[in-house]
Write a protein that holds these residues in place. Structure first.
Motif, mmCIF file in Angstrom:
data_model
loop_
_atom_site.group_PDB
_atom_site.id
_atom_site.type_symbol
_atom_site.label_atom_id
_atom_site.label_comp_id
_atom_site.label_asym_id
_atom_site.label_seq_id
_atom_site.Cartn_x
_atom_site.Cartn_y
_atom_site.Cartn_z
ATOM 1 N N ASP A 319 -1.776 7.714 -2.250
ATOM 2 C CA ASP A 319 -2.093 8.747 -3.106
ATOM 3 C C ASP A 319 -1.161 9.657 -2.610
ATOM 4 O OD1 ASP A 319 -3.438 9.953 -5.522
ATOM 5 O OD2 ASP A 319 -4.459 10.845 -4.158
ATOM 6 N N THR A 320 -1.037 9.905 -1.350
ATOM 7 C CA THR A 320 -0.278 11.047 -0.718
ATOM 8 C C THR A 320 1.173 10.522 -0.782
ATOM 9 O OG1 THR A 320 -2.333 11.650 0.537
ATOM 10 C CG2 THR A 320 -0.157 12.345 1.233
ATOM 11 N N TYR A 321 1.400 9.545 -0.113
ATOM 12 C CA TYR A 321 3.021 9.375 0.085
ATOM 13 C C TYR A 321 3.750 8.362 -0.863
ATOM 14 C CZ TYR A 321 1.749 10.915 4.883
ATOM 15 O OH TYR A 321 1.210 11.777 5.862
ATOM 16 N N GLY A 322 2.910 7.485 -1.362
ATOM 17 C CA GLY A 322 3.536 6.807 -2.414
ATOM 18 C C GLY A 322 4.423 5.491 -1.732
ATOM 19 N N GLY A 323 5.539 5.171 -2.363
ATOM 20 C CA GLY A 323 6.514 4.250 -1.551
ATOM 21 C C GLY A 323 6.032 2.839 -1.166
ATOM 22 N N LEU A 324 6.005 2.899 0.119
ATOM 23 C CA LEU A 324 5.655 1.664 1.011
ATOM 24 C C LEU A 324 4.189 1.377 0.682
ATOM 25 C CD1 LEU A 324 6.102 -0.896 2.615
ATOM 26 C CD2 LEU A 324 6.034 0.323 4.692
ATOM 27 N N TYR A 325 3.246 2.501 0.796
ATOM 28 C CA TYR A 325 1.984 2.246 0.563
ATOM 29 C C TYR A 325 1.368 1.849 -0.702
ATOM 30 C CZ TYR A 325 2.198 4.586 5.455
ATOM 31 O OH TYR A 325 2.241 4.763 6.745
ATOM 32 N N THR A 326 2.091 2.251 -1.719
ATOM 33 C CA THR A 326 1.712 1.868 -3.153
ATOM 34 C C THR A 326 2.195 0.444 -3.311
ATOM 35 O OG1 THR A 326 2.387 4.139 -4.052
ATOM 36 C CG2 THR A 326 2.378 2.316 -5.370
ATOM 37 N N PHE A 327 3.238 0.123 -2.645
ATOM 38 C CA PHE A 327 3.442 -1.354 -2.326
ATOM 39 C C PHE A 327 2.266 -2.210 -2.196
ATOM 40 C CE2 PHE A 327 5.575 -5.233 -0.401
ATOM 41 C CZ PHE A 327 5.917 -5.937 -1.569
ATOM 42 N N LEU A 328 1.978 -1.760 -0.685
ATOM 43 C CA LEU A 328 0.934 -2.426 0.058
ATOM 44 C C LEU A 328 -0.597 -2.390 -0.838
ATOM 45 C CD1 LEU A 328 2.022 -1.688 3.648
ATOM 46 C CD2 LEU A 328 2.255 -3.580 2.704
ATOM 47 N N PHE A 329 -0.554 -1.207 -1.245
ATOM 48 C CA PHE A 329 -1.989 -1.190 -1.977
ATOM 49 C C PHE A 329 -1.982 -2.281 -3.198
ATOM 50 C CE2 PHE A 329 -4.814 1.050 -5.281
ATOM 51 C CZ PHE A 329 -6.113 0.764 -4.306
ATOM 52 N N ILE A 330 -0.948 -2.124 -4.079
ATOM 53 C CA ILE A 330 -0.806 -3.294 -5.172
ATOM 54 C C ILE A 330 -0.965 -4.498 -4.703
ATOM 55 C CG2 ILE A 330 0.626 -3.925 -7.039
ATOM 56 C CD1 ILE A 330 1.749 -1.153 -7.097
ATOM 57 N N GLY A 331 -0.439 -4.964 -3.587
ATOM 58 C CA GLY A 331 -0.622 -6.149 -3.046
ATOM 59 C C GLY A 331 -1.755 -6.576 -2.571
ATOM 60 N N GLN A 332 -2.622 -5.541 -1.958
ATOM 61 C CA GLN A 332 -3.981 -5.716 -1.929
ATOM 62 C C GLN A 332 -4.892 -6.175 -3.212
ATOM 63 O OE1 GLN A 332 -6.259 -4.054 1.481
ATOM 64 N NE2 GLN A 332 -5.023 -2.367 1.415
ATOM 65 N N LEU A 333 -4.624 -5.113 -4.183
ATOM 66 C CA LEU A 333 -5.272 -5.353 -5.377
ATOM 67 C C LEU A 333 -5.181 -6.685 -5.968
ATOM 68 C CD1 LEU A 333 -4.875 -1.925 -7.038
ATOM 69 C CD2 LEU A 333 -6.795 -2.541 -5.823
ATOM 70 N N ILE A 334 -3.877 -7.128 -5.943
ATOM 71 C CA ILE A 334 -3.343 -8.408 -6.775
ATOM 72 C C ILE A 334 -4.106 -9.475 -5.780
ATOM 73 C CG2 ILE A 334 -1.663 -10.103 -6.839
ATOM 74 C CD1 ILE A 334 0.185 -7.709 -7.340
ATOM 75 N N PHE A 335 -3.972 -9.491 -4.401
ATOM 76 C CA PHE A 335 -4.591 -10.519 -3.724
ATOM 77 C C PHE A 335 -6.214 -10.629 -3.855
ATOM 78 C CE2 PHE A 335 -6.605 -12.525 0.285
ATOM 79 C CZ PHE A 335 -5.584 -13.362 0.473
ATOM 80 N N TYR A 336 -6.914 -9.686 -3.761
ATOM 81 C CA TYR A 336 -8.195 -9.674 -4.065
ATOM 82 C C TYR A 336 -8.588 -9.867 -5.651
ATOM 83 C CZ TYR A 336 -8.837 -8.004 0.726
ATOM 84 O OH TYR A 336 -8.719 -7.728 2.171
ATOM 85 N N PRO A 358 -6.203 -17.506 -1.320
ATOM 86 C CA PRO A 358 -6.975 -16.018 -1.432
ATOM 87 C C PRO A 358 -8.506 -16.206 -1.657
ATOM 88 C CG PRO A 358 -5.626 -16.223 -3.713
ATOM 89 C CD PRO A 358 -5.119 -17.404 -2.481
ATOM 90 N N PHE A 359 -8.765 -17.201 -2.471
ATOM 91 C CA PHE A 359 -10.251 -17.398 -2.832
ATOM 92 C C PHE A 359 -11.096 -17.751 -1.478
ATOM 93 C CE2 PHE A 359 -13.523 -20.831 -3.711
ATOM 94 C CZ PHE A 359 -14.503 -19.804 -4.278
ATOM 95 N N TYR A 360 -10.597 -18.797 -0.748
ATOM 96 C CA TYR A 360 -11.113 -19.423 0.370
ATOM 97 C C TYR A 360 -11.049 -18.095 1.339
ATOM 98 C CZ TYR A 360 -12.752 -22.601 3.847
ATOM 99 O OH TYR A 360 -13.526 -23.162 4.901
ATOM 100 N N PHE A 361 -10.158 -17.346 1.462
ATOM 101 C CA PHE A 361 -9.873 -16.502 2.544
ATOM 102 C C PHE A 361 -11.022 -15.325 2.126
ATOM 103 C CE2 PHE A 361 -8.387 -12.253 3.811
ATOM 104 C CZ PHE A 361 -7.699 -12.454 5.224
#
Length: 390
Positions: A319-336, A358-361
């Motif tokens: 929310d503050t910096y965007g960029g890489l952090y946005t990419f990683l946050f989207i990645g977390q959302l997709i994984f979970y 991802p399910f077993y993890f």
């Protein structure tokens, strides 16, 4: 906000290290060490000391005929291999069934006190220098005993861990397929652990100890195999890994059964950490302590919490910096999201292989939270019912 960034990267590093980084690190470490260390191992022959194969079982009559047949077919001199079943508390006819077989010794008590209490009682009746433990529902390869025993030519070896293999079926559930992948990865780590210093705990499906090193384990111990084997390392011996000896069993029958098993393991893991406190002293146990913390302690304690904290921290940074952090946050959302979708579909008997990992993890780390609360409440009984297998 800079402090939050630091916290984020520290948490992410430990999560990566616990699941992948540790394995990568010791792989590179071993590659370098092999350049300067010659292989002095020898192919020893004709080492056939007396051995006891001990199987502690509770109401597992359905598995026993196959287990007996499997045990009697093991490639080892018949006069030197003693096959002992401990059936304490069983009321399904197991003792009577086993008593009908020649070459099988049965020790039975009507009182049910749990697996480790049965093993403690059985070990007082053993007079062979080595004991191999196995489960009633785990089938061994024909060469298992020979493969395990050859490791004891090394006087530094006090325990030998066999390999656990999960039967792979096209109809496996997501939890079952995930369990198979998990154990293949764990087997690779154990092989490297053994070469580096020592395996960090043995699995009850197949492992062995020097009888003289065995000491009775507290009767309320949940992970008896783990505590039993690591206490041998506290005496200055190593746990060797033997991939040539393996136990085969089916995966858990359902998500419910796999979660039941995982929660018990996690509750037992926390109990084990408390009972194996000396192993946390890296100044005394050096490499073994490093392996123990990296391979076991982190996964059973802080890592699931770190995973949980990463979500809101990552959102704030996105929310503050965007960029890489946005990419990683989207990645977390997709994984979970994939993990939850896998759980939803599994409950409806619909399976997509891409969702298995991802399910077993997800359920593996969820089990740590549930196991923590069960351990704190003292709600994990040693008299547990074995999870159903497919």
């Amino acid at each position: 906000m800079k402090q939050l960034e630091i916290i984020f990267w520290v948490l992410l590093f430990f999560v990566f290290y616990a699941f992948l980084g540790y394995g990568m690190f010791i792989y590179i470490w071993l590659k370098i060490r092999r350049l300067f260390k010659k292989d002095l191992s020898k192919n020893e022959q004709n080492f056939e000391p007396p051995v006891t194969l001990m199987i502690a079982s509770y109401n597992e009559k359905d598995y026993l005929p196959e287990k007996v047949e499997n045990s009697l077919a093991l490639d080892y001199p018949k006069d030197k291999l003693r096959i002992v079943f401990i059936t304490d508390g069983s009321d399904d006819g197991s003792p009577q069934l086993l008593g009908s077989y020649e070459g099988i010794t049965v020790h039975h008590s009507y009182e049910r006190q749990g697996k480790i209490a049965a093993i403690n009682r059985g070990m007082r009746l053993i007079d062979t220098p080595f004991v191999i433990f196995s489960d009633a529902n785990a089938m061994l390869n024909k060469e298992a005993v020979r493969s395990i025993i050859k490791n004891y030519k090394d006087p530094k070896v006090g325990c030998v861990a066999g390999e656990k293999r999960i039967i792979k079926k096209t109809t496996d559930s997501a939890s079952g397929a995930g369990e198979g992948i998990y154990w293949r990865y764990e087997s690779a780590l154990k092989k490297m652990d053994s070469e580096l210093c020592s395996v960090v705990g043995a699995a009850g499906e197949l492992f062995s100890v020097r009888t003289e090193l065995y000491e009775p384990v507290e009767p309320d111990t949940i992970l008896d195999d783990f505590v039993m084997s690591l206490r041998i390392t506290l005496k200055g011996y190593k746990i060797a890994y033997e991939p040539g000896a393996y136990a085969i069993e089916s995966a858990s029958a359902s998500i419910k059964d796999e979660m039941k098993r995982k929660v018990r393991i996690c509750a037992g893991g926390l109990q084990s950490i408390v009972r194996l406190k000396p192993l946390l002293n890296i100044f005394r146990y050096g490499t073994l302590s490093f392996q123990y913390v990296s391979h076991r302690v982190l996964r059973w304690t802080v890592i699931p919490l770190f995973l949980l904290l990463l979500i809101p921290i990552n959102y704030a940074l996105h929310d503050t910096y965007g960029g890489l952090y946005t990419f990683l946050f989207i990645g977390q959302l997709i994984f979970y999201g994939a993990a939850l979708l896998g759980w939803y579909l599994e409950n409806r008997q619909l399976r997509l292989k891409v969702l298995f990992i991802p399910f077993y993890f997800f359920i593996m780390n969820l089990a740590v939270f549930r196991g923590f609360f069960r351990y704190v409440r003292g709600g994990q009984s040693v008299l547990w019912e074995r999870a159903k297998r497919a």
